[in-house]
Design a protein around this motif. Structure first.
Motif, PDB file in Angstrom:
ATOM      1  N   PRO A  37       0.833  -1.213   0.000  1.00  0.00           N
ATOM      2  CA  PRO A  37       0.000   0.000   0.000  1.00  0.00           C
ATOM      3  C   PRO A  37       0.864   1.258   0.000  1.00  0.00           C
ATOM      4  CG  PRO A  37      -0.696  -1.532   1.716  1.00  0.00           C
ATOM      5  CD  PRO A  37       0.589  -2.060   1.174  1.00  0.00           C
ATOM      6  N   LEU A  38       0.606   2.137  -0.940  1.00  0.00           N
ATOM      7  CA  LEU A  38       1.359   3.387  -1.051  1.00  0.00           C
ATOM      8  C   LEU A  38       0.436   4.469  -1.567  1.00  0.00           C
ATOM      9  CD1 LEU A  38       4.662   2.248  -2.861  1.00  0.00           C
ATOM     10  CD2 LEU A  38       4.463   2.936  -0.473  1.00  0.00           C
ATOM     11  N   ASP A  39       0.682   5.677  -1.137  1.00  0.00           N
ATOM     12  CA  ASP A  39      -0.065   6.803  -1.697  1.00  0.00           C
ATOM     13  C   ASP A  39       0.912   7.939  -2.005  1.00  0.00           C
ATOM     14  OD1 ASP A  39      -1.979   8.485  -2.543  1.00  0.00           O
ATOM     15  OD2 ASP A  39      -3.157   8.519  -0.700  1.00  0.00           O
ATOM     16  N   CYS A  40       1.267   8.734  -0.974  1.00  0.00           N
ATOM     17  CA  CYS A  40       2.102   9.907  -1.233  1.00  0.00           C
ATOM     18  C   CYS A  40       3.560   9.545  -1.541  1.00  0.00           C
ATOM     19  CB  CYS A  40       2.068  10.837  -0.014  1.00  0.00           C
ATOM     20  SG  CYS A  40       2.946  10.180   1.414  1.00  0.00           S
ATOM     21  N   CYS A  45       1.271  10.712   4.260  1.00  0.00           N
ATOM     22  CA  CYS A  45      -0.121  10.252   4.357  1.00  0.00           C
ATOM     23  C   CYS A  45      -0.327   9.097   5.358  1.00  0.00           C
ATOM     24  CB  CYS A  45      -0.630   9.817   2.984  1.00  0.00           C
ATOM     25  SG  CYS A  45       0.153   8.302   2.365  1.00  0.00           S
ATOM     26  N   GLY A  46       0.696   8.308   5.586  1.00  0.00           N
ATOM     27  CA  GLY A  46       0.574   7.172   6.507  1.00  0.00           C
ATOM     28  C   GLY A  46      -0.031   5.927   5.874  1.00  0.00           C
ATOM     29  N   THR A  47      -0.340   5.959   4.580  1.00  0.00           N
ATOM     30  CA  THR A  47      -0.973   4.801   3.927  1.00  0.00           C
ATOM     31  C   THR A  47      -0.100   3.543   4.015  1.00  0.00           C
ATOM     32  OG1 THR A  47      -2.082   6.261   2.376  1.00  0.00           O
ATOM     33  CG2 THR A  47      -1.865   3.958   1.703  1.00  0.00           C
ATOM     34  N   CYS A  48       1.189   3.711   3.956  1.00  0.00           N
ATOM     35  CA  CYS A  48       2.079   2.534   3.926  1.00  0.00           C
ATOM     36  C   CYS A  48       2.436   2.033   5.330  1.00  0.00           C
ATOM     37  CB  CYS A  48       3.358   2.867   3.164  1.00  0.00           C
ATOM     38  SG  CYS A  48       4.358   4.139   3.960  1.00  0.00           S
ATOM     39  N   LYS A  49       1.890   2.662   6.356  1.00  0.00           N
ATOM     40  CA  LYS A  49       2.301   2.346   7.731  1.00  0.00           C
ATOM     41  C   LYS A  49       2.262   0.840   7.999  1.00  0.00           C
ATOM     42  CE  LYS A  49       0.535   5.090  10.641  1.00  0.00           C
ATOM     43  NZ  LYS A  49      -0.547   5.664  11.467  1.00  0.00           N
TER      44      LYS A  49
HETATM   45 FE1  FES Z   1       2.374   8.074   2.279  1.00  0.00          FE
HETATM   46 FE2  FES Z   1       4.239   6.215   2.918  1.00  0.00          FE
HETATM   47  S1  FES Z   1       2.961   6.296   1.188  1.00  0.00           S
HETATM   48  S2  FES Z   1       3.559   7.889   4.108  1.00  0.00           S
END
Ligand code: FES
Length: 348
Positions: A37-40, A45-49
């Protein structure tokens, strides 16, 4: 030299990738065609946390909204920013399918069959592409039973460093693998399996550990001990091994060897059958008090049939102790199916 990063997905499937010290885990996953999972991709964004369960790393740059100080202290990390300082094990917050990957398929040749007793058989495989098979000690694979359309799940009983891989099987009446191993198996047979899978694996030992095995639930713990024999723990490790009858007791010699070789490792065993020759009769719970659990300061690794897992959890609750870490795996040696339920880890 690249480090090895184990990506453990929510469905238990684990993929291993190589990650150079100067590249982020997300970049390495992308190169391996695994879509975590990745976004920014920028630490915002925290998506990859994800959660790092083992290893050291540089967390990189990110903002507090993406990862708080408290989360970072508790092992959470951002794969889009982190670079490894060692091999890593990461829990990825998605299924393997969502990451467009899946369990790896392997082929092997049956190298040995060891009949421990009427109830327990061990088989050993020479994997064709052994270098292409990585696993964490405690994980399992799905083995296609030769000559049938069935597959069964078995935990490695051997450590990840060994060239040959081994598995313990409880022989059950009418069981697919039981029938194959008892009647048809021949050294040299071709075997196919997929994996590794499972989140029941040895974490970095940062405190004492209590290992609990019921029957062939000993297998993943043997794999863990095989690892500890190579990387001696800095904390005591105690194993309690319970079986139904004397003929279910296997690998006591291996455990003796580990007790000599692994600093701080001790073990005890018990047999439920009242007519057993064992020194201790009954269940593993008879051997557990608050002290065995270091009064909550120990990590517990438990593998056994559902009734045993539930009995141990109930016993721990009765003792009024909450283990620092609690990882368990249930398996069901039913008459026709040997199924390993999705492993899980949780606070007891
Ligand atoms: Fe957004 Fe890692 S993809 S913090």
């Amino acid at each position: 030299m690249p480090f090895q990063v184990a990506l453990n997905f929510e469905d238990g499937i684990t993929r291993f990738i190589e990650c150079r010290p100067e590249e982020t885990v997300a970049e390495a996953a992308y190169k391996a065609r695994i879509n975590i999972p990745l976004d920014c991709r920028d630490g915002a964004c925290g998506t990859c946390k994800s959660r790092c369960e083992s290893g050291s790393y540089d967390g990189g740059d990110y903002i507090d909204e993406a990862l708080s100080e408290d989360e970072a202290r508790h092992g959470y990390c951002l794969p889009c920013q982190m670079t490894p300082h060692s091999d890593l094990v990461l829990r990825i917050p998605s299924t393997s399918a969502a990451a467009k990957t899946g369990a790896a398929a392997h082929t092997a040749q049956l190298a040995a069959i060891r009949r421990h007793s009427a109830t327990t058989v061990e088989f050993t495989l020479d994997v064709d592409d052994r270098d292409g098979l990585d696993f964490l000690p405690g994980q399992y694979v799905n083995v296609a039973v030769p000559g049938t359309a069935k597959s069964r799940s078995y935990s490695f009983s051997s450590g990840p460093h060994r060239r040959q891989v081994s598995f313990l099987v409880r022989i059950v009446e009418g069981g697919a693998m039981s029938g194959y191993l008892s009647e048809r198996a021949r050294v040299g047979d071709r075997i196919e399996f997929t994996g590794p899978m499972g989140s029941f694996y040895l974490r970095e030992l940062t405190r004492p550990a209590l290992l609990l095995a019921g029957g062939t639930g000993l297998a993943p713990l043997l794999s863990m001990l095989d690892r500890l024999a190579r990387q001696p723990p800095a904390h005591p490790v105690h194993l309690l091994y319970g079986v139904t009858s004397d003929q279910d007791l296997v690998h006591l010699d291996t455990l003796d060897d580990h007790a000599e070789a692994i600093p701080g490792f001790t073990f005890d065993h018990c047999v439920a059958d009242p007519s057993s020759n064992a020194r201790t009769k009954g269940f593993v719970t008879n051997l557990m008090d608050a002290g065995t659990l270091h009064h909550g300061g120990a990590d517990v690794y438990l593998c056994g049939p559902p009734a045993m897992v539930e009995a141990v959890r109930g016993h721990i609750a009765t003792l009024g102790v909450t283990p620092a870490g609690f990882h368990y795996e249930k398996f069901t040696p039913a008459t026709t199916v040997v199924h390993k339920a999705s492993p899980s880890a949780e606070a007891a």
